[in-house]
Write an enzyme that holds these catalytic residues in place. Structure first.
Site: not given
Length: 222
Positions: A113-115, A117, A140, A153
């Site tokens: 998935y892209p993320m 901010k 995190h 990850q």
């Protein structure tokens, strides 16, 4: 039958060229996509954009490329953590190098998935002091470490390269662990207040036999 044979032969040539460049130039992971967002996925790690372009051209000009319709693509670079500081030990450097030049695992499930901010007036990540951003990302990291051995990850940077800012790729042998880690991280401030996640893709690793079956089933006679 001839058409199906050509598809299989085309895939084998592409896969052979991938394998011949590895592990020196990176690694790759084929997967079947769950749901109707796509059918077949490929994650490739290479030293340069030129290497990726050569692969893209090879696929596009192949018999396989003639029947594939691109659904999603994402380009990003591996990078060390922005908020962890420079390693001070050999173990620390080993950890960083493993993230800069990783070998993709053979775990059965993959989630990408892209993320981004957020830059909202009331929640702008980029106006926060460095120390606060570091604190939020430490939370995190603490969550992520609890999934050691269950989740692999990889976070890659894409600012100025693709539409979103980072790409997150998770590998696991249990899809519920993927759901758990993403759900838990949603409650951390870095995600709950400042995170934006445009879409998710999940799939299962697929070997050459599985891809051959995918390519050769459900076709009309040509």
């Amino acid at each position: 039958d001839r058409f199906r044979h050509q598809l299989s032969a085309s895939f084998q040539l592409i896969n052979q060229s991938l394998q011949e460049a590895e592990p020196e130039k990176g690694s790759h992971y084929w997967f079947s996509v769950n749901g109707f967002k796509a059918d077949l996925g490929l994650m490739v790690l290479r030293p340069s954009l030129d290497d990726l372009n050569q692969l893209e051209e090879q696929i596009a000009k192949s018999k396989l490329g003639a029947v594939l319709k691109p659904a999603k693509s994402y380009v990003s670079v591996t990078e060390s953590g922005t908020y962890t500081g420079k390693p001070k030990t050999d173990r620390g450097w080993k950890y960083v190098n493993a993230h800069l030049k990783p070998t993709l695992p053979s775990m059965h499930y993959i989630c990408f998935y892209p993320m981004n901010k957020r830059r909202w007036p009331q929640a702008n990540w980029y106006t926060l002091p460095y120390e606060q951003r570091q604190k939020e990302m430490h939370e995190h990291g603490t969550i992520g470490r609890r999934y050691a051995g269950k989740i692999k990850q990889y976070i890659t940077g894409s600012i100025g390269i693709d539409d979103d800012e980072w790409g997150v790729t998770l590998f696991s042998d249990d899809p519920l662990q993927i759901k758990k880690i993403v759900s838990e991280m949603r409650y951390a401030a870095a995600s709950a207040i400042y995170g934006d996640f445009p879409y998710f893709i999940i799939g299962e690793g697929i070997d050459e036999k599985g891809i051959d079956h995918m390519l050769n089933s459900g076709w009309e006679e040509q």
